[in-house]
Scaffold this motif. Sequence first.
Motif, PDB file in Angstrom:
ATOM      1  N   ARG A 112       0.829  -1.208   0.000  1.00 37.75           N
ATOM      2  CA  ARG A 112       0.000   0.000   0.000  1.00 37.75           C
ATOM      3  C   ARG A 112       0.865   1.261   0.000  1.00 37.75           C
ATOM      4  O   ARG A 112       0.613   2.200  -0.755  1.00 37.75           O
ATOM      5  CB  ARG A 112      -0.920  -0.013   1.221  1.00 37.75           C
ATOM      6  N   ARG A 113       1.892   1.256   0.825  1.00 36.18           N
ATOM      7  CA  ARG A 113       2.770   2.440   0.904  1.00 36.18           C
ATOM      8  C   ARG A 113       3.519   2.651  -0.421  1.00 36.18           C
ATOM      9  O   ARG A 113       3.650   3.784  -0.896  1.00 36.18           O
ATOM     10  CB  ARG A 113       3.755   2.283   2.066  1.00 36.18           C
ATOM     11  N   ALA A 114       4.000   1.567  -1.012  1.00 31.93           N
ATOM     12  CA  ALA A 114       4.719   1.688  -2.284  1.00 31.93           C
ATOM     13  C   ALA A 114       3.805   2.242  -3.366  1.00 31.93           C
ATOM     14  O   ALA A 114       4.193   3.104  -4.159  1.00 31.93           O
ATOM     15  CB  ALA A 114       5.278   0.329  -2.707  1.00 31.93           C
ATOM     16  N   ARG A 115       2.565   1.783  -3.394  1.00 34.18           N
ATOM     17  CA  ARG A 115       1.596   2.246  -4.387  1.00 34.18           C
ATOM     18  C   ARG A 115       1.390   3.762  -4.269  1.00 34.18           C
ATOM     19  O   ARG A 115       1.375   4.483  -5.266  1.00 34.18           O
ATOM     20  CB  ARG A 115       0.275   1.500  -4.165  1.00 34.18           C
ATOM     21  N   GLU A 116       1.291   4.239  -3.027  1.00 35.52           N
ATOM     22  CA  GLU A 116       1.115   5.679  -2.795  1.00 35.52           C
ATOM     23  C   GLU A 116       2.347   6.466  -3.238  1.00 35.52           C
ATOM     24  O   GLU A 116       2.234   7.540  -3.829  1.00 35.52           O
ATOM     25  CB  GLU A 116       0.837   5.924  -1.304  1.00 35.52           C
ATOM     26  N   LEU A 117       3.522   5.921  -2.948  1.00 37.18           N
ATOM     27  CA  LEU A 117       4.765   6.594  -3.325  1.00 37.18           C
ATOM     28  C   LEU A 117       4.911   6.719  -4.837  1.00 37.18           C
ATOM     29  O   LEU A 117       5.311   7.765  -5.349  1.00 37.18           O
ATOM     30  CB  LEU A 117       5.967   5.813  -2.767  1.00 37.18           C
ATOM     31  N   PHE A 118       4.576   5.652  -5.552  1.00 37.39           N
ATOM     32  CA  PHE A 118       4.696   5.693  -7.013  1.00 37.39           C
ATOM     33  C   PHE A 118       3.790   6.773  -7.601  1.00 37.39           C
ATOM     34  O   PHE A 118       4.175   7.474  -8.530  1.00 37.39           O
ATOM     35  CB  PHE A 118       4.370   4.326  -7.629  1.00 37.39           C
ATOM     36  N   LEU A 119       2.589   6.898  -7.035  1.00 38.59           N
ATOM     37  CA  LEU A 119       1.666   7.949  -7.501  1.00 38.59           C
ATOM     38  C   LEU A 119       2.251   9.328  -7.234  1.00 38.59           C
ATOM     39  O   LEU A 119       2.222  10.212  -8.088  1.00 38.59           O
ATOM     40  CB  LEU A 119       0.308   7.800  -6.815  1.00 38.59           C
ATOM     41  N   ASP A 120       2.797   9.512  -6.018  1.00 39.12           N
ATOM     42  CA  ASP A 120       3.398  10.798  -5.659  1.00 39.12           C
ATOM     43  C   ASP A 120       4.553  11.161  -6.576  1.00 39.12           C
ATOM     44  O   ASP A 120       4.769  12.337  -6.887  1.00 39.12           O
ATOM     45  CB  ASP A 120       3.917  10.759  -4.213  1.00 39.12           C
ATOM     46  N   LEU A 121       5.304  10.153  -7.003  1.00 34.94           N
ATOM     47  CA  LEU A 121       6.480  10.392  -7.837  1.00 34.94           C
ATOM     48  C   LEU A 121       6.146  10.408  -9.332  1.00 34.94           C
ATOM     49  O   LEU A 121       7.029  10.583 -10.164  1.00 34.94           O
ATOM     50  CB  LEU A 121       7.543   9.312  -7.557  1.00 34.94           C
ATOM     51  N   GLY A 122       4.863  10.215  -9.654  1.00 37.04           N
ATOM     52  CA  GLY A 122       4.446  10.253 -11.052  1.00 37.04           C
ATOM     53  C   GLY A 122       4.889   9.048 -11.862  1.00 37.04           C
ATOM     54  O   GLY A 122       5.020   9.129 -13.084  1.00 37.04           O
ATOM     55  N   LEU A 123       5.099   7.930 -11.174  1.00 37.42           N
ATOM     56  CA  LEU A 123       5.525   6.699 -11.859  1.00 37.42           C
ATOM     57  C   LEU A 123       4.276   5.855 -12.132  1.00 37.42           C
ATOM     58  O   LEU A 123       3.871   5.037 -11.307  1.00 37.42           O
ATOM     59  CB  LEU A 123       6.544   5.937 -11.005  1.00 37.42           C
ATOM     60  N   HIS A 124       3.680   6.061 -13.295  1.00 36.85           N
ATOM     61  CA  HIS A 124       2.381   5.450 -13.591  1.00 36.85           C
ATOM     62  C   HIS A 124       2.491   4.126 -14.350  1.00 36.85           C
ATOM     63  O   HIS A 124       1.466   3.536 -14.697  1.00 36.85           O
ATOM     64  CB  HIS A 124       1.524   6.440 -14.385  1.00 36.85           C
ATOM     65  N   ASN A 125       3.717   3.674 -14.598  1.00 36.26           N
ATOM     66  CA  ASN A 125       3.896   2.398 -15.309  1.00 36.26           C
ATOM     67  C   ASN A 125       4.268   1.259 -14.366  1.00 36.26           C
ATOM     68  O   ASN A 125       4.821   0.257 -14.777  1.00 36.26           O
ATOM     69  CB  ASN A 125       4.957   2.539 -16.408  1.00 36.26           C
ATOM     70  N   VAL A 126       3.958   1.429 -13.076  1.00 35.70           N
ATOM     71  CA  VAL A 126       4.216   0.384 -12.075  1.00 35.70           C
ATOM     72  C   VAL A 126       2.893  -0.115 -11.515  1.00 35.70           C
ATOM     73  O   VAL A 126       2.048   0.687 -11.105  1.00 35.70           O
ATOM     74  CB  VAL A 126       5.065   0.899 -10.897  1.00 35.70           C
ATOM     75  N   THR A 127       2.723  -1.420 -11.493  1.00 34.25           N
ATOM     76  CA  THR A 127       1.553  -2.036 -10.862  1.00 34.25           C
ATOM     77  C   THR A 127       2.022  -2.836  -9.655  1.00 34.25           C
ATOM     78  O   THR A 127       2.870  -3.729  -9.780  1.00 34.25           O
ATOM     79  CB  THR A 127       0.828  -2.977 -11.846  1.00 34.25           C
ATOM     80  N   VAL A 128       1.486  -2.493  -8.480  1.00 36.23           N
ATOM     81  CA  VAL A 128       1.835  -3.198  -7.245  1.00 36.23           C
ATOM     82  C   VAL A 128       0.763  -4.236  -6.954  1.00 36.23           C
ATOM     83  O   VAL A 128      -0.427  -3.928  -6.927  1.00 36.23           O
ATOM     84  CB  VAL A 128       1.944  -2.223  -6.050  1.00 36.23           C
ATOM     85  N   VAL A 129       1.187  -5.465  -6.740  1.00 34.39           N
ATOM     86  CA  VAL A 129       0.272  -6.563  -6.434  1.00 34.39           C
ATOM     87  C   VAL A 129       0.579  -7.087  -5.037  1.00 34.39           C
ATOM     88  O   VAL A 129       1.723  -7.454  -4.746  1.00 34.39           O
ATOM     89  CB  VAL A 129       0.412  -7.711  -7.458  1.00 34.39           C
ATOM     90  N   HIS A 130      -0.430  -7.110  -4.179  1.00 33.71           N
ATOM     91  CA  HIS A 130      -0.265  -7.749  -2.863  1.00 33.71           C
ATOM     92  C   HIS A 130      -0.554  -9.227  -3.044  1.00 33.71           C
ATOM     93  O   HIS A 130      -1.680  -9.610  -3.378  1.00 33.71           O
ATOM     94  CB  HIS A 130      -1.238  -7.135  -1.842  1.00 33.71           C
ATOM     95  N   GLY A 131       0.475 -10.053  -2.890  1.00 32.89           N
ATOM     96  CA  GLY A 131       0.277 -11.478  -3.120  1.00 32.89           C
ATOM     97  C   GLY A 131       1.519 -12.289  -2.794  1.00 32.89           C
ATOM     98  O   GLY A 131       2.479 -11.791  -2.201  1.00 32.89           O
ATOM     99  N   ASP A 132       1.491 -13.546  -3.189  1.00 35.89           N
ATOM    100  CA  ASP A 132       2.573 -14.495  -2.932  1.00 35.89           C
ATOM    101  C   ASP A 132       3.582 -14.426  -4.076  1.00 35.89           C
ATOM    102  O   ASP A 132       3.344 -14.948  -5.161  1.00 35.89           O
ATOM    103  CB  ASP A 132       1.975 -15.906  -2.816  1.00 35.89           C
ATOM    104  N   GLY A 133       4.702 -13.770  -3.826  1.00 36.68           N
ATOM    105  CA  GLY A 133       5.708 -13.583  -4.870  1.00 36.68           C
ATOM    106  C   GLY A 133       6.323 -14.868  -5.380  1.00 36.68           C
ATOM    107  O   GLY A 133       6.787 -14.918  -6.523  1.00 36.68           O
TER     108      GLY A 133
END
Length: 215
Positions: A112-133
Amino acid sequence: MDPFERQMQFVFTLRSRGVTNAEVLKAMEATPRERFLEGIFQDRAYEDTPLPISCGQTISQPTVVGLMTQALEITRRCKVLEIGTGSGYQAAILARLARRVYTVERHRRLARRARELFLDLGLHNVTVVHGDGSLGLPEQAPFDRIIVTAAAEDAPGTLIEQLRENGIMVLPVGQSHSVQQLIKVVKTAQGLEYTELGAVRFVPLVEGVAQDVLD
């Protein structure tokens, strides 16, 4: 030290320790590491050392981040899978180099925190998935590049299957409580080609989704 001097010193340290790819250096210089740290650790953001983050995890040493990114040989056409988002620092650098980045994190709070950071930094080509890596992301496979920021005993077959032919995977391998070896795996029509890149120490790759106390 003023911010400009600090950045110059940061890049000099990276170069002197083997990170020489100009595009990787540019991406790292453009990514504010302090944003991926909290509290007292923000003041140490430009030290070449791993530092603690939430959920008992760490943000990797910048030199190791640079060497792993460099070994991936990313182009603007690449679709990249990262296993182990952590603070999001590695994914933010990948996002400045690749067409698309998918990153999987087992801790909901970190995702959740990483997702918020990417938005703040304008990095819109990253998708964060909460799951079993450890399962990868089969619905988005195949990937041109895969990076694993946690140590497995060997390159996981599940992830190898999700790597495109002529694709590259970079990951640490070895026992979780001993020094591990960073390796580069190239998937060819004839099989897998392995290159050892040096000794490292990462948290172990853990199966399943974490049950965080404050989910």
